[in-house]
Structures are given as structure tokens and as C-alpha cells.
Motif scaffolding. Structure first.
Motif, short mmCIF file in Angstrom:
data_model
loop_
_atom_site.label_atom_id
_atom_site.label_comp_id
_atom_site.label_asym_id
_atom_site.label_seq_id
_atom_site.Cartn_x
_atom_site.Cartn_y
_atom_site.Cartn_z
N VAL A 245 20.35 4.20 56.94
CA VAL A 245 19.83 2.86 57.27
C VAL A 245 18.82 2.44 56.20
CG1 VAL A 245 18.38 1.60 58.93
CG2 VAL A 245 20.24 3.07 59.75
N ARG A 246 18.01 3.39 55.77
CA ARG A 246 16.95 3.06 54.80
C ARG A 246 17.46 2.97 53.37
NH1 ARG A 246 11.82 3.00 56.60
NH2 ARG A 246 11.51 3.72 58.74
N ARG B 83 21.79 8.63 49.06
CA ARG B 83 21.35 9.70 48.15
C ARG B 83 19.99 10.19 48.63
NH1 ARG B 83 24.28 10.33 43.17
NH2 ARG B 83 26.36 9.70 43.79
N PHE B 84 19.74 11.43 48.44
CA PHE B 84 18.47 12.01 48.85
C PHE B 84 17.85 12.77 47.68
CE2 PHE B 84 21.28 15.64 49.59
CZ PHE B 84 22.39 15.06 50.16
N GLU C 214 22.18 15.40 61.99
CA GLU C 214 22.94 14.14 62.01
C GLU C 214 22.03 12.91 62.17
OE1 GLU C 214 26.04 12.04 61.26
OE2 GLU C 214 26.19 14.24 61.22
N ALA C 215 21.07 13.00 63.08
CA ALA C 215 20.20 11.84 63.35
C ALA C 215 19.38 11.47 62.10
CB ALA C 215 19.26 12.15 64.51
N HIS C 216 18.95 12.48 61.37
CA HIS C 216 18.16 12.22 60.16
C HIS C 216 19.02 11.59 59.07
CE1 HIS C 216 15.15 15.58 61.47
NE2 HIS C 216 15.02 14.47 62.15
N LEU C 217 20.26 12.04 58.99
CA LEU C 217 21.18 11.47 58.00
C LEU C 217 21.44 10.00 58.31
CD1 LEU C 217 22.86 12.07 55.49
CD2 LEU C 217 24.74 12.76 56.98
N ARG C 218 21.56 9.70 59.61
CA ARG C 218 21.76 8.30 60.01
C ARG C 218 20.54 7.45 59.63
NH1 ARG C 218 24.33 10.28 64.68
NH2 ARG C 218 22.40 10.11 65.88
N HIS D 15 17.21 17.86 51.71
CA HIS D 15 17.89 19.12 52.05
C HIS D 15 17.41 20.19 51.06
CE1 HIS D 15 20.90 22.23 52.52
NE2 HIS D 15 21.13 21.71 53.73
N PRO D 16 17.15 21.40 51.56
CA PRO D 16 16.57 22.43 50.68
C PRO D 16 17.46 22.85 49.51
CG PRO D 16 16.92 23.29 52.92
CD PRO D 16 17.22 21.83 52.95
#
Ligand SMILES: N[C@@H](CCC(=O)N[C@@H](CS)C(=O)NCC(=O)O)C(=O)O
Length: 217
Positions: free
Chosen positions: A44-45, A50-51, A36-40, A8-9
Motif C-alpha cells: 500500500v505504501r 521493493r524493500f 503476509e499482513a506486513h507485506l500488504r 527481511h533479514p
């Protein structure tokens, strides 16, 4: 295939990796986790959620410093962000750890505390975090004397960390005017094109900074 960055920027740790990517103009696919799809996919990974994380050819790399090490190995730029010389590399990695552990960690403590419900705030922990920032500022002001960048004359991994962490630390607990070396370094970071781009991309989110954004940079 390009590496994929989940990020996230407005996130400081994501900015650390974005600075490295922009320094070398490395091609990548940006999967923003406010979708939302990217957060999901991220969850999973990496169950810690945390990003950032980087996914490359099925491999998941976590932790901003390690991602930058990975990028250097797989997608090297012209000037390495971690020097080949082991002695110089130690200074770079050491300074990277200092910015992570003694600038970003206490800074995040203050921010996370500010978004807690009023009844469960940790005033003592916040006071400790502010004291740690004061100690870090004073130490850095001395350590950076005579240096253009965190570890010497070459922009490095340590500067990728310092740029966002000092940026937000200043908003959280201002750097005293007497620390002219540190303030000058922060200014140089803001003028670096890779970080100036990161700051611009994060600008629309400033209102979400819980302690209030200061300065006009
Ligand atoms: N040690 C991790 C820290 C990453 C981190 O804390 N990222 C923050 C954003 S700046 C995060 O994921 N926050 C979400 C949360 O705490 O739930 C790294 O170096 O990458």
C-alpha cells in the motif's frame, strides 16, 4: 514513536539499512515482510513492493540510501554515517552509488536470472553482469588501497552498502584471489559487529540463495 522498518533479514538492501540501525543502536520496530499482513502494508505504501521502506510518523521513506540519510537526520548517532564535510560526503555518496550500481545491480541480475524458468533465461545478460562485477572488483581493489573503509578511515553509508553487496557478490561471482585489498576489506566488513549481527540474523535463510551459499562466514 519508533520508526518502523519493513524488511527481511536475508535481503541485501534491507541489510544495508540494518547495518546503519545497528551501528547507532537506533530503536525501531521491525515489521518483517515474510508476514503476509506486513507485506500488504508495504504494498500500500510503495506499489513497487521493493524493500526496505521506513515509516516514521506517517511519512514513508523509500530507497536504502535515502533511508540512511533520513535516519542520520532524524535519529543521529555519535559518528555520522555521512560526514558533515561536503568533500568527504561526496566520496561517501559516490562509493555508495558504486556499490549499488556496479556490485549489487549485476549481482541481482545473476540471482534473478537463476530463478527464471529455464526457457526464458538471459545468458547474454548474465555474462554482461559477470563482466561488470569483474570490472567493479578490479576498480575497487585499486580504489580501496590504503583505506580501512570504503571512503577512508571512517565507517560510513558506503560501508553499509558494501557489506551486504560484497557478501552476496562473492557468492555469485567469486572475487579473484589476486584482489587482496578488496578481499581484506570484505573480511573487515564481516568482522564489524553491526554486520556480523546482520549475517547471523540472515543465516537461517541461506538455503534460499539460488546460486548456492559459499564460505563459512
Ligand atoms: N533501489 C532499492 C532496491 C531495493 C530492492 O531491490 N530490494 C529487493 C530485496 S534485496 C526487493 O525488494 N526485491 C523484491 C522484488 O524484486 O520483487 C533500494 O535501494 O532500496
Amino acid at each position: 514513536m519508533k520508526p518502523i522498518l519493513y524488511a527481511h533479514p536475508f535481503s541485501s538492501y534491507c541489510q544495508k539499512v540494518l547495518v546503519a540501525l545497528y551501528e547507532h543502536d537506533t530503536a525501531f520496530e521491525y515489521r518483517r515482510i515474510d508476514e503476509e499482513a506486513h507485506l500488504r502494508e508495504l504494498a500500500v505504501r510503495w506499489p513497487m513492493r521493493r524493500f526496505p521502506i521506513l515509516v516514521d510518523g506517517g511519512r514513508t521513506v523509500i530507497e536504502a540510501s535515502t533511508i540512511i540519510e533520513y535516519l542520520q537526520w532524524r535519529y543521529p548517532g555519535e559518528l555520522p554515517l555521512i560526514p558533515d564535510d561536503p568533500d568527504a560526503a561526496i566520496e561517501v555518496r559516490m562509493m555508495d552509488r558504486v556499490f549499488d550500481n556496479y556490485v549489487s545491480t549485476p549481482q541481482q541480475k545473476c540471482v534473478f536470472d537463476a530463478v527464471r524458468p529455464a526457457g526464458v533465461r538471459d545468458a547474454h545478460g548474465v555474462a554482461e553482469a559477470n563482466a561488470m562485477l569483474d570490472t567493479a572488483y578490479a576498480w575497487l581493489d585499486q580504489r580501496l588501497a590504503g583505506r580501512t573503509w570504503a571512503a577512508g578511515e571512517r565507517f560510513s553509508l558506503a560501508d553499509c552498502a558494501a557489506a551486504p553487496f560484497l557478501f552476496y557478490a562473492y557468492w555469485t561471482h567469486a572475487i579473484p584471489e589476486r584482489h587482496t585489498t578488496l578481499l581484506g576489506y570484505r573480511k573487515r566488513l564481516l568482522a564489524r559487529p553491526s554486520f556480523a549481527r546482520v549475517v547471523d540474523e540472515a543465516r537461517p535463510f541461506r538455503e534460499f540463495f539460488p546460486l548456492g551459499a559459499i564460505g563459512d562466514e
